[in-house]
Design a protein around this motif. Structure first.
Motif, mmCIF file in Angstrom:
data_model
loop_
_atom_site.group_PDB
_atom_site.id
_atom_site.type_symbol
_atom_site.label_atom_id
_atom_site.label_comp_id
_atom_site.label_asym_id
_atom_site.label_seq_id
_atom_site.Cartn_x
_atom_site.Cartn_y
_atom_site.Cartn_z
ATOM 1 N N THR A 86 -13.536 45.889 11.532
ATOM 2 C CA THR A 86 -14.193 46.228 10.271
ATOM 3 C C THR A 86 -14.401 44.991 9.400
ATOM 4 O O THR A 86 -13.637 44.024 9.476
ATOM 5 N N SER A 106 -17.553 46.671 17.587
ATOM 6 C CA SER A 106 -17.456 47.833 16.700
ATOM 7 C C SER A 106 -16.010 48.251 16.440
ATOM 8 O O SER A 106 -15.765 49.123 15.609
ATOM 9 N N PRO A 154 -17.698 41.980 13.295
ATOM 10 C CA PRO A 154 -18.030 43.413 13.382
ATOM 11 C C PRO A 154 -19.461 43.693 13.821
ATOM 12 O O PRO A 154 -19.755 44.804 14.273
#
Lengths: 430, 430, 430
Positions: free
Chosen positions: B373, B370, B366
Motif C-alpha cells: 500500500t 498490489s 504499489p
C-alpha cells in the motif's frame, strides 16, 4: 490421500537421508558435486584472471608517466605467456610429481576429466594457470621503468613454465614439503612470497632507476618519480581485492557439499576482514608516523592483508583475520622503509606486500590451525623462498651477462614508452 | 531389459516427484538448495563488493584533480571500516531485533550455519555487509574536496556500525516497519535514500566548497570545478551497473528452486532496463533543455534508474521497469537543479540519484505490486529518511563542534591530496 | 546395522544410477539442471554485460583526448538502447523465425519460462541481449571523433532492433543458414564480423577524420592523433578478455550435466589460449617489422585472438587454439595496414580485430570440427557480412542525406566533447 503419500515419501527420504549422513557425509549426488566443484573453479578462475588486470592497473598507476605503455605491454604479455607455458610444461611439472618428490614430468597438460576426479580437469587447469600468472605479475611492477621488455618476457616464460611449477608442486602436487606437513592454503608463500623472491632477485641484479637514490632513500615516490595515476592504482587494488575472493575461496577446491560451500563463505569473510585490517593499519601508521594519510600505503596495506590471510583463510575467527591482516599491513609499512635503507628500488612496493607479508602469513598459520607446526612452516618458507630467489638470481645474472636486461641510459631518460613501445601513455591535450 | 528397468524407474521417480510437488513445491534436496542459495549470496556479494570500486571510480572521476588521492583513500578506507563495524556490532544490531521491534543486540556476528538456515550464515553476512558499505559509499562523494579524512572515517564507522543497521533492521530484521507492511525489495530507501539522507545532512553542516556558489549556482561543474576524468566516472557507473545485478538479484535471497532462479533472471532484466531508461531520459532532457548531451547526467541517470527499480525489481513488466527507471532519471535531472538553487554542494550528484530517485522507487512499488500500500510505503520512507537525516545531522554537528570536520582554507585551496594525503593524483608529464 | 543399511542403500543407488546412465545420460534432475543452466546464463550474462565497459574503456583510451566524453556517452547510450530494442522487437525477430526461414515476428519479448524449456527464458533473453549490445559496441569506436551522437544512437537502435536480430536469427533462431549447416558457436561472424561490417559501412560513408590522411596513411596513431590513455585501453582489453569467458563459455547454453560443464571448462581454456596467441603474435610482428613492441597492436591482438576462437572454442586442442588466435593476431596486424592503404579511418582498429579476424575464425571451424564444411562456412560468412554491410550502408547513406551524420568542421576541430557533450574529459590541473 495423495498428500499423505507425499508426507510418507518425504519422511522416508529424510529418514534414509539422515541415516545416510552418518556414513556418507553428503546427500548430493556425484554428478551434481562435479558440477558445483567445476563451477567453483570456473567462477574463481575468472576472478583470479581478473587480478591480472588489477596488477596492470596498480602498476600503471604507480610508475611514472613515461613508463606506463611499457608496463601495460608487459602485463598483457606476461599473462599470455603464463597461459602458454603452464599448458606446455608447467602443469605436469607440478602435478606429475611423485609422492613426496621433487619434480614432475616435462609434458603438456591434457584433459583427464571423469566423474571420478570430482571436477572438470580443465577447470582445475584454468584455476591453477591464473595462479601461475599471478606469480609473475608480482615481478613486473618491481622491475618497471628500466628492464628491457623481451628479456622480461623470457624470464616470465622461465618463471611460469619451470620455477613456479616446481616449487608449487612440492606442496600442492604432493611433493616433499607437503610430506613434512607444510600448510599454505592458497599460496601466501607458494605464490606471493615466491613472486616477491623472484622480484627481489631481479631488483638486485638490475639495480635501481637512475637518480632514485641520489640522496638518502625517500619514503615516498616524489618528483621526478611521482605516480602517474592514483585512481588507476586504487582501481587495481579493488580489482585484486575482488579477485582474491576467487583466489582464496576457490582454493577450497570444492563447493559440492554443505561443509565445502560453508567453508568458502568463511574464507570470503576472513579474506575481506584481513584486507580491511591491512588498510586501516597502514592508514594509521602513515598518519601517526609520517604525518599524512598516505593512500599508496593504504593500497599496499590492503594487498599485504590479503597476502597474509592467504596461507590460512579458513580457521581464523573474524577477529583473528583482522589482526593477521593488520600485522601484515604493519610489516608492509616497515619493510617498505627497510628496502629503501638497502637502496633496493621496488617501484610499486611489491616486495613488502607480497614477500614479507606472505612470509608472515605462512608462519602465522599454526596460531589458528593446531594441525600445523611452526617447524614445518619455517622449513617450507625457507625452502621455497631460497629456491626461487637463488634460481631467479642465476637466471637474471645469466641474462644480464648475455642478452642484457637493462635499457640504455638514454632510453631510461626518455622513458620505456618512447624507447621500447613507441606509444606515449597519456596523450592528454586541453 | 536394463533399458526397460530404467524407464520404469524414471517413470516412478517422475510420478512420485510430481506427487511430491503438490506439497513440497520443489524436487531439489535441502542440501543442494543450501549450496545454490549460498552460491547466490557469494556471487552476488562479490558483485556488490565491486560496487565499492565503482563508487571510488565515479567519485575520482567527478572531483577536481586536486582531491582525487583523498577520495581514493576515503573509499578504500570506508569499505574496510564497514567490514569491521558490520561484524563487530552492525549485523546483530539489525538481525537480532525482536519481531516488530526497534533495535537488536550489541554483539559481534558469529556463524550460525546449519542445514536448517537454508544457506551459509557467513554468506549472508558477507552479502549484507557489502550493502552496508554501499550506504556509506554514497556519502563520500557528496562531501568530497573539503571534509577531513579522519572525521569522515569516524562518521563512516558510526553509519555502518549503528545508523544503517538500526534502520535496516526495522525492515529486513523484521522490525516495526516490516510489521506495518512496508516493502523495499533490495533497498531503494533502506540503502540508497538512507545514504543520501546522511550525505544531505553532511552537506548542510559542512557547507559548500569555497567559490562554488560565488555567483548563481551553475548547472554543470565548470572551471575551476571540472571533473578530473570522465572515462573513470563512466567506468564507475558501468561497475555499479554490473554490481547491481548482485545487489538486486541477490536480494531474492534464494536460487535453489525453479521459481527462485527464474525470479533472479526477471530481476536482472528489470534492473538492466530501468538503468537504460534512466540513461536515455537524462540524455534526452539534457539535450532538449540544456542543449548538449551531458555525459555526467547520463551517468547519474543510470544510477537513478538503478536506484528507482531497487525497491521492486521483480513485479514490474519490462515496460514498467523502463518507465520506473526513466522517471527516476527525470527526477535526478530536476533535483540536481533543485540542490543548486538551495546552494547545497553535492560534488558528484549523489543526493539526486540516490535520495530522490530512491524515494520515488519506493513510493512506486504499489503500482506494480498490489500486495503493497502507498500508506505503508509513505510511512516507511518518512521514518527511515527522517531517522537517518536527524541522527546524521546531530553526529555531524557534534563532530563539527568538537574535533572539526572541515579542512582549512589553505588546505582547500591547495587541495585535499596535498594537504591530507601527501600524494598528488596524476603525475602526468609529457 | 545402520551403517550396513547405508552401504546397502548407497550400493542400490549406484546400481540404479549407473543403470540409468545407459539411457538417460545424466543423473541430474530436471529442476536442478534448470537451475544450473539459468545460473550459467546469468553469470555469463553479467560477464558479457561487463564487455560494454570494456569497449567504453578501450575506445576512451584510444581516441584523442578531445573526444573521450563523447565516446563515453555513446557507449553508455548504446548499451541502454540495445536493452530496450532487443526487448521491444529484437528477440522475437530472431527467435520467432520459422524453421529454415528468414525473419521472425515484430513482437516484444515476454517470459515463457517453464520446466520444459530447461532454463529461465528471462536468463536467455538477458544473455542474448548483451550479445546484441556487443555488436553495436564494435561500431562506436571505428566512427569516433566525427559522428554526431544522436544519429549514432538512431543507427544503434536500427542495428540492435533489426539488422543484428535478423541475421542472428538466420543461424541461432534456426533460420536458413542454420539449415545449410553453417556453424558459429558464439558468433565470430554473427556478432563480430557483423559489427565490423556495420562499422566498415559507416567508416566509408562518413569518411576519415580531418587531417588523418593528409600525408600517406600512417601505421600508428601519432600526433595530433595520440591515444588519450593507454592504461584505460589496456583495462578495456582485460575487461573484454574476462567478459569473453562469459561470451564463449555461456554459449554452451547448458551447465546441468557433467558433459556440459566440462565443455564450458574446455571453452574457457581455448578462449584464454587463443587470446594469448593473438597477443604474442602481434607483439612479435610489431617488434620484428615495426621495430617497437607496440602495445596497441598487442591489445588488438588479444581481441583478434578472442574473436577468432569464438566460432569454435570447443573442438580445438590447446595447441590449435593458440594457433587459431595467433593467426587471428597476424590477420589483425596486416589488415590494419590494409585499411590505412585504403584510407579508411578506423579510430580504434575494430575492423581488423572483429571483421577480418572474425571471418578467419569462422572459416577455420572445419579444421578442428569435422562436422562442418568449408562450403557452409563460406556461404554463411558471405551472406551475413553482405547483408549487414549493404543494409548498414543504405541506412548510413539515407541518414547522411537527411538528418546528417557528421559534425561540423569547427566542431571536429574543437572536439566532440566540447561541441556535443559540453564536458571536457580530463580536467587535470597540477
Amino acid at each position: 490421500m495423495k498428500k499423505y503419500l507425499g508426507y510418507f515419501l518425504a519422511g522416508t527420504a529424510l529418514y534414509f537421508g539422515f541415516a545416510g549422513i552418518g556414513f556418507a557425509e553428503t546427500t548430493v549426488s556425484a554428478e551434481v558435486q562435479y558440477i558445483f566443484n567445476t563451477l567453483l573453479f570456473l567462477m574463481s578462475g575468472f576472478l583470479v584472471m581478473w587480478m591480472a588486470a588489477g596488477f596492470a592497473m596498480l602498476e600503471s598507476g604507480l610508475v611514472t608517466s613515461k613508463s606506463v605503455s611499457a608496463i601495460c605491454a608487459k602485463n598483457i604479455g606476461l599473462y599470455s605467456i603464463a597461459g602458454v607455458m603452464f599448458w606446455l610444461v608447467g602443469y605436469n611439472l607440478a602435478y606429475g610429481i611423485p609422492e613426496g618428490g621433487y619434480i614432475g614430468s616435462f609434458t603438456p597438460w591434457s584433459d583427464a576429466s571423469s566423474i571420478d576426479t570430482g571436477y572438470s580437469d580443465g577447470s582445475d587447469w584454468f584455476f591453477q594457470m591464473v595462479f601461475c600468472a599471478t606469480t609473475v605479475s608480482i615481478v613486473s611492477g618491481t622491475l618497471a621503468e628500466r628492464i628491457k621488455i623481451w628479456p622480461f618476457f623470457l624470464f616470465a616464460a622461465i618463471l611460469t613454465g619451470f620455477i613456479y611449477p616446481i616449487e608449487m608442486g612440492w606442496q600442492w602436487g604432493g611433493g616433499w614439503i607437503s610430506a613434512i606437513g607444510f600448510s599454505d592454503f592458497a599460496g601466501s608463500t607458494l605464490v606471493h612470497a615466491a613472486g616477491g623472491a623472484a622480484a627481489l632477485a631481479g631488483a638486485i641484479v638490475l639495480g635501481p632507476r637512475a637518480g632514485r637514490f641520489g640522496t638518502k632513500g625517500e619514503v615516498r615516490p616524489l618528483e621526478p618519480f611521482a605516480a602517474s595515476s592514483i585512481p588507476l592504482a586504487t582501481l587495481g587494488v579493488f580489482i585484486l581485492w575482488m579477485g582474491w575472493f576467487g583466489f582464496n575461496g576457490g582454493s577450497q577446491l570444492a563447493a559440492g557439499t554443505l561443509e565445502d560451500v560453508t567453508s568458502v563463505a568463511t574464507i570470503y569473510i576472513n579474506t575481506n576482514l584481513a584486507a580491511g585490517g591491512g588498510v586501516l593499519t597502514a592508514a594509521a601508521l602513515s598518519r601517526l608516523i609520517g604525518g599524512k594519510t598516505d593512500v599508496v600505503l593504504m593500497l599496499n596495506g590492503a594487498i599485504a592483508g590479503l597476502v597474509a590471510i592467504t596461507a590460512e583463510p579458513l580457521t581464523p575467527s573474524p577477529l583473528a583475520a583482522i589482526l593477521i591482516g593488520a600485522i601484515g599491513g604493519a610489516i608492509m609499512y616497515f619493510t617498505t622503509k627497510l628496502l629503501f635503507s638497502f637502496r633496493i628500488d621496488d617501484v610499486v612496493g611489491a616486495i613488502p606486500a607480497h614477500f614479507f607479508a606472505g612470509i608472515w602469513g605462512t608462519l602465522a598459520v599454526p596460531i589458528t590451525n593446531s594441525d600445523v607446526t611452526f617447524g614445518a612452516q619455517f622449513t617450507g618458507v625457507v625452502a621455497i623462498c631460497a629456491f626461487v630467489f637463488v634460481v631467479s638470481y642465476i637466471v637474471w645474472s645469466v641474462m644480464k651477462a648475455t642478452i642484457g636486461i637493462r635499457i640504455s641510459k638514454e632510453a631510461e631518460k626518455s622513458g620505456t614508452d618512447r624507447a621500447e613501445i613507441g606509444v606515449i601513455a597519456y596523450g592528454i591535450r586541453d
